[in-house]
Design a protein around this motif. Structure first.
Motif, short mmCIF file in Angstrom:
data_model
loop_
_atom_site.label_atom_id
_atom_site.label_comp_id
_atom_site.label_asym_id
_atom_site.label_seq_id
_atom_site.Cartn_x
_atom_site.Cartn_y
_atom_site.Cartn_z
N ASP A 117 -29.46 28.06 -36.70
CA ASP A 117 -29.06 29.44 -36.40
C ASP A 117 -27.94 29.92 -37.32
O ASP A 117 -27.75 31.12 -37.52
CB ASP A 117 -28.59 29.54 -34.94
N THR A 143 -28.98 23.98 -31.00
CA THR A 143 -28.64 23.84 -29.58
C THR A 143 -28.20 25.19 -29.04
O THR A 143 -28.41 25.50 -27.88
CB THR A 143 -27.53 22.80 -29.36
N GLY A 168 -19.35 16.37 -36.06
CA GLY A 168 -19.33 17.82 -36.11
C GLY A 168 -20.69 18.47 -36.35
O GLY A 168 -20.80 19.69 -36.40
N GLY A 170 -23.29 18.12 -34.37
CA GLY A 170 -23.90 18.52 -33.09
C GLY A 170 -24.64 17.42 -32.35
O GLY A 170 -25.52 17.71 -31.55
N LYS A 171 -24.27 16.15 -32.60
CA LYS A 171 -24.98 15.05 -31.94
C LYS A 171 -24.82 15.11 -30.41
O LYS A 171 -25.79 15.02 -29.68
CB LYS A 171 -24.50 13.70 -32.48
N SER A 172 -23.57 15.28 -29.96
CA SER A 172 -23.41 15.32 -28.50
C SER A 172 -23.99 16.59 -27.90
O SER A 172 -24.55 16.57 -26.80
CB SER A 172 -21.96 15.10 -28.06
N SER A 173 -23.90 17.70 -28.64
CA SER A 173 -24.53 18.94 -28.16
C SER A 173 -26.04 18.75 -27.99
O SER A 173 -26.63 19.22 -27.02
CB SER A 173 -24.28 20.09 -29.13
N THR A 186 -18.50 17.83 -25.53
CA THR A 186 -18.77 18.04 -26.95
C THR A 186 -17.63 17.41 -27.74
O THR A 186 -16.47 17.59 -27.41
CB THR A 186 -18.90 19.53 -27.25
N GLY A 187 -18.00 16.69 -28.77
CA GLY A 187 -16.97 16.01 -29.55
C GLY A 187 -16.69 14.60 -29.06
O GLY A 187 -15.99 13.85 -29.70
N SER A 190 -18.01 11.55 -31.24
CA SER A 190 -17.19 11.30 -32.42
C SER A 190 -15.87 10.63 -32.04
O SER A 190 -15.40 9.74 -32.73
CB SER A 190 -16.93 12.59 -33.19
#
Ligand code: GDP
Ligand code: ZN
Length: 296
Positions: A117, A143, A168, A170-173, A186-187, A190
């Motif tokens: 996006d 996401t 940063g 967006g893995k956890s998102s 989020t975050g 990391s």
């Protein structure tokens, strides 16, 4: 005796997921004598000692398909290499480094370009075609706009997965969007890398249903390629394989300065992406310089 998979290990206890539920297990003493430590991801046989309290003993560990060092997980099937279309901007050399490490462990590789996006020019389409030409599945996700989430989920279905990729991106998102119940901050992934901290976190596999298990720590925390031989590196650039037989020096060719190198010719003819070849040469030089330094 029932079979299951270790999903977590804490303070000498192993948590084993079985068709009959989760058991808290000790490891049989024999493993210590044989210097085998059960790992998260191990397929094990357990003897139930208390069904009501769900306690058991690990009696046997099945042979491992593979074993990642960081995070320390056995029997990993797949690496999902996550990058962002923008912020942080994609770094092809870094993507290739993740791919090399994943290929070396014989993992299936899926490349996920997240935050599509945020890139209206769609520059990520070039990256998509580079990696598809190597034979990798490339999934485009957002996401924010909930694009590609189902496709990513389908790709991972039934596999033991490590997400890899810089922080940063967006893995956890992504994990949160795939499974709302997780509610990872989020975050958080990391942070769990524990940069500068000396608490070693033990990896844990999270159950996403349908046999899909995802490691809660990013794969390949150490991105060093120093343990790789300079003659071996080319094997992990899988698209070179189609040409190697035509090189004058066949399998001995490292596709650098050799005459009549079919890989170099394919790059010149536009049959192979120059971006990948350049990053191969860059990583090759890095390995070489490091070997020289350590020989001194
Ligand atoms: P991680 O370090 O890889 O786990 O990344 P996070 O999940 O913590 O995300 C890092 C930042 O990127 C956060 O501010 C997220 O809100 C943002 N982010 C995640 N996914 C997307 C996305 O699809 N589009 C955009 N524009 N931002 C995203
Ligand atoms: Zn060659």
């Amino acid at each position: 005796m029932i079979e299951g998979r270790i999903t977590k290990g804490i303070g000498g206890f192993y948590y084993v997921e079985t068709s009959g539920g989760l058991y808290e297990c000790k490891a049989r003493g024999i493993f210590r004598k044989d210097k085998i430590t059960p790992l998260v991801g191990d397929m094990v046989e357990i003897e139930v000692v208390d069904e009501k309290e769900k306690k058991g003993v690990i009696e046997a560990i099945r042979d491992r398909k593979n074993e990642l060092i960081r995070p320390s997980i056995a029997n990993v099937d797949m690496a999902v290499i996550v990058f962002a279309a923008k912020s942080p901007d994609p770094n092809l050399s870094l993507i290739d480094r993740f791919i090399v490490l994943a290929e070396r462990e014989f993992l299936d590789i899926v490349i996920c370009i997240n935050k599509i996006d945020a890139d209206e020019e769609k520059d990520y389409m070039k990256i998509k075609s580079i990696y598809e030409s190597c034979g990798y599945k490339v999934v485009l996700t957002s996401t924010k706009k909930r694009i590609g989430i189902e496709e990513l989920r389908d790709q991972m279905s039934g596999n033991v997965v490590v997400l890899a990729g810089p922080s940063g991106v967006g893995k956890s998102s992504l994990l949160n969007t795939i499974d709302q119940r997780l509610e990872l901050k989020t975050g958080e992934i990391s942070e769990k890398l524990g940069r500068g901290k000396h608490t070693t976190r033990h990896a844990e596999l999270m159950d996403f249903g349908d046999g899909t298990m995802i490691a809660d720590t990013p794969g390949f925390s150490s991105l060093s390629l120093n343990h790789i031989d300079e003659k071996e590196l080319k094997e992990y650039f899988v698209e070179f394989e189609d040409y190697t037989d035509e090189c004058r020096f066949h399998s001995d060719c490292i596709h650098e300065n050799e005459p009549s190198c079919a890989v170099k010719n394919a790059v010149d003819d536009g049959k192979l992406f120059k971006e990948r070849y350049d990053s191969y040469i860059q990583l090759l030089n890095e390995i070489r310089n490091n070997n020289r330094r350590s020989r001194r």
